[in-house]
Scaffold this motif. Structure first.
Motif, short mmCIF file in Angstrom:
data_model
loop_
_atom_site.label_atom_id
_atom_site.label_comp_id
_atom_site.label_asym_id
_atom_site.label_seq_id
_atom_site.Cartn_x
_atom_site.Cartn_y
_atom_site.Cartn_z
N SER A 183 -4.44 6.67 -2.16
CA SER A 183 -5.73 6.62 -1.27
C SER A 183 -6.64 7.30 -1.93
O SER A 183 -7.96 6.43 -2.48
CB SER A 183 -5.13 7.57 -0.47
OG SER A 183 -4.84 9.10 -0.90
N GLU A 210 0.08 4.04 0.97
CA GLU A 210 -1.51 3.32 0.67
C GLU A 210 -1.75 5.02 0.88
O GLU A 210 -2.79 4.69 0.05
CB GLU A 210 -1.89 2.92 2.15
CG GLU A 210 -1.72 1.05 2.09
CD GLU A 210 -1.81 0.55 1.17
OE1 GLU A 210 -3.49 0.55 0.67
OE2 GLU A 210 -2.16 -0.67 0.53
N ASP A 251 -3.12 -2.74 4.99
CA ASP A 251 -4.22 -2.42 3.63
C ASP A 251 -5.63 -2.55 3.77
O ASP A 251 -6.83 -2.15 2.82
CB ASP A 251 -3.96 -3.99 2.83
CG ASP A 251 -4.61 -5.31 4.34
OD1 ASP A 251 -4.36 -5.03 5.25
OD2 ASP A 251 -4.23 -6.26 4.12
#
Length: 317
Positions: A64, A60, A199
């Motif tokens: 980004s 993640e 998430d």
């Protein structure tokens, strides 16, 4: 970030501890038997899940679309002796985030008191159990980081840094297991804001940066800060594998026990210090296994350090 330049995510430090721990566990599992083999198999499953969870968070962060510097698995100590194993320190343009990664099994309820209660289904039945608050754990990490940042400064500068700390550093607990359902209906607002799913991580970081009134730092500045925090990191050898080695030793008949623990005379070890971490050793007594009642030197750094030294009694001639 320049007008036409692409955002850059700099991984200033990647983790290797968990994967090395897993490698050692898998080697030990090949030789283990009985109850200890079951414990090692369970630990291997937990470590694998943790690695997957942290890899999900790292994915993640890398995607980004923001300028940031990431330090993964940062171990620091303050002069007071307090220590913190920080899963992720993420430096962004306005706010720095201390992330506590949790790959929890089951569903989590957070009540109005801030208690974390896990519900697990086993054998067709549901069981509830309280777990240690990851928010409390992360707050301790933030406190150690706060102390470490200013411990070499004068009183005035240290006081000023500590005063501004809350404006530039935030703690987040990130639940990395996508199957975990969080019920925070009755949790306080400040608790809800600190517990998020993987998430939701990037959206949360972007929103908190946008809401901040602080001036933005350049990527060059972030890299410089990353280097300073990297210098605070202490590389710690993996010693907690010893607990499984000792349990394996205790489960074996005396005639079959390998020399996993170096024999020692009853006198104090050199300077009465742990050879692995340097902390004081104290005499303890085995409470279970084949060696119940026997004395040994144990490290006061337990459970971070599992060094023990068996005492071999000698007869006076």
């Amino acid at each position: 970030m320049g007008l036409f330049s692409k955002p850059e995510v700099v991984i200033a430090k990647e983790s290797s501890n968990a994967k090395e721990y897993l490698r050692q566990l898998e080697e030990l599992a090949e030789k283990a038997a009985g109850e200890n083999a079951k414990k090692i198999a369970k630990e291997i499953a937990v470590v694998k899940a943790g690695i997957i969870g942290e890899d999900n968070i790292l994915f993640e962060l890398k995607n980004s679309g923001m300028d940031m510097v990431v330090l993964h698995d940062l171990y620091i100590e303050s002069v007071s002796g307090a220590s913190a194993q920080i899963d992720f320190l993420v430096l962004t343009s306005k706010i720095n985030f201390v992330l506590e990664c949790k790959n929890l099994f089951g569903n989590i309820e957070i009540n109005s008191k801030g208690d974390f209660i896990r519900t697990i289904r086993c054998g067709g039945r549901y069981y509830k159990e309280g777990i240690y608050s990851p928010i409390t754990q992360n707050q301790r990490h933030l406190q150690v980081l706060k102390e470490r940042r200013s411990e070499n400064d004068g009183k005035i500068l240290a006081a000023w840094k500590n005063y501004l700390f809350k404006d530039f550093f935030r703690g987040l607990v990130v639940l990395a297991n996508p199957k975990t359902v969080v019920n925070d209906r009755y949790a306080k607002k400040e608790v809800k804001e600190q517990v998020i799913r993987a998430d939701q991580l990037i959206e949360t970081i972007q929103r908190m940066n946008k809401a901040s009134k602080e001036s933005a730092s350049s990527l060059k500045d972030l890299k410089g800060m990353g280097e300073r925090y990297l210098q605070m990191h202490i590389e710690k050898p993996i010693t907690y594998i010893e607990k499984f080695k000792q349990e394996e030793l205790e489960d074996q008949p005396a005639a079959e026990q390998p020399a996993l623990i170096e024999p020692a005379k009853p006198e104090l070890p050199e300077k009465n210090r742990c050879p692995k971490c340097g902390k004081p050793l104290v005499m303890r007594e085995a409470r279970r296994g084949a060696h119940v009642g026997e004395k040994f030197w144990g490290c006061t750094g337990f459970p971070q350090c599992h060094f023990i030294k068996k005492i071999v009694k000698t007869e006076n001639k």
